[in-house]
Motif scaffolding. Sequence first.
Motif: not given
Length: 600
Positions: A213-216, A206-207, A141-142, A144-148
């Motif tokens: 604070g981690t992305a899928s 998983d979502p 998982r990355l 959220l800001d990096i995944a976005d």
Amino acid sequence: MARPARDETAARALRPRIRPGKITKIEDSKVGQLLTLLDHSGVPQQLEAMLQGRPGPAGVRPRTVLAGLLLAACFTGKATVAEAWRILHFRLEPRARTWLGIPHEPPATARESIAASRRLYRGFDRITTLLDPARCNRRSRLPLDIADAYADAWKVPSGKQAAERLQHLANQLVLSPVRLAQQRGYLRGWRGDVGVDATAIPVLADPDRERAGTASVEITAGWHHSAGADEGTFGYSASFVVAAHRRPAGEGTGKPLAYPQLCVGLVLDTPTVRTGRNAVTALTQLAELGLPAGTCAADRAYTGCAPENFQIPVRRLGYRLALDYKTENRGKQGSWRGALLVDGSLACPHMPTALAQAAQGAKDETVRIPSEELQQAVEERVPYFLKTKQSPDARGAIRLQCPAAGPSPSVNCARRDGLRPRKPRSPKPPPTVVNLADNRSRAAHPAARPTVQLPADEWLTLPPAEELPAVCGKSDITVPANAYGDRLVAKFRQDDHYLTAAWTASYKPIRSHNEGIHGRLKSGEIDIGNPKHRPAPGQVAQTLLVAILVTAGNLDILETWLYQRTGTHLTATDYTAAPTPRGPHTVRTESTGRPPPLPD
């Protein structure tokens, strides 16, 4: 030097496992047929051309990787690299191994098995890296800001171009059995009707975890909400285009000839993103095959799209539209050149209000099973709809005329008779005797037609033609596909009158074909709805694996249809009939791999 026993034991625990007793050989003839079909799709040649000059070890060729995955989908129902490795190294005969560049002897030790499997994984990884506009770590998982930031890379022009290339390649795989069926004449009975619908493609990941604070792991996945479902499915949306047909609406229309109901288009994308454009992408690629264009039926998710994203380009491709509406969109929807837009059809501006508002605010349950009052109102308003004077042209523009005009008017209108009085025949014909026992004679008499109720002040003084609506003052009106910026007309207009027998004969059967293809591809051995059958993460990997599974499903549909009709199976000659496609994304280069010779 022999490795320590403990190392060999650890290697056995890591390698893909072989299931004892299930290593059955696959005939060279079947491998040759599938490999020929794959070569005719043009996908391996394009991938190998795009990989030329890229750094890193070449590894297993894309042709071998895709062939292994297609064999795994056909013989196990799973599009996994592990199943492809088992088939390529343990289930093929020496001749088929030569075609694919596989060693003639299977791995003898655990470490040889690990090396062979990792080469295959690297080959698949090179393909996904090539087609991914923003490659990132798919195993953890990355933030959220990096995944976005990685997800936004799909939205910029370069990312959209990469997504279009990916969708085109995947759809080429799906269309390869369709092209085969077309070349062999199995689609002669298909009239070009298609159903467009999106279905959920769940993933193992998983979502997002907002609290952590981690992305899928699937950074471009989202929530797909099916109609009537309270809970969504996390994953992707697959837009399917399925070959379908209308039900005969009346006597003399004839029963459609038999044809295999194949999936003729597939685009996988983030849910609720580019819904209409994805359908247009698949229909545009289907149009390159030169197949007929009939009626395109779509549910309310596509009716709600911006007209420039779905309705306008679909009309310009030559399709007629059969649509459904939400509750708030039923009834009066707008106007064009003075004509009312009522439930997707342009009508006389003086259609009785009770008829124009017959379906106003009707619930879905009321529309699915119309009451007698609603059915009667739907039938009574049909004479007030404008009549087709000229079918749509190459740009999707159609010419309509007043229902009181022409040699066979459906209503009586004093305004039309005052502007363009009918010339009496010379000499005056004798009075016509109406045969009351003949339904056609009774319907043709003016007394049997409804009369348009004009404003009270117009019965004595007829306004000039330039002061009247264009639909009344001119002989006909032209309605272009885009309706010159009138979004409501471009968005809601359809070709069959809503809730009539003709609309029901178009919309409902085609929609049932959509549900049928979903059920067939999401059940049995090939289950695209099971994420364990395609566990590789990432939108690129999921797109390719779903396309391979659907290709295998199309082959199964075609084989079953042919066996039920003729009692025979597809032969090597059938597979060699389809030529290599040429499209806007086709890389014209010399083939890097010769197709296998025809089996003896």
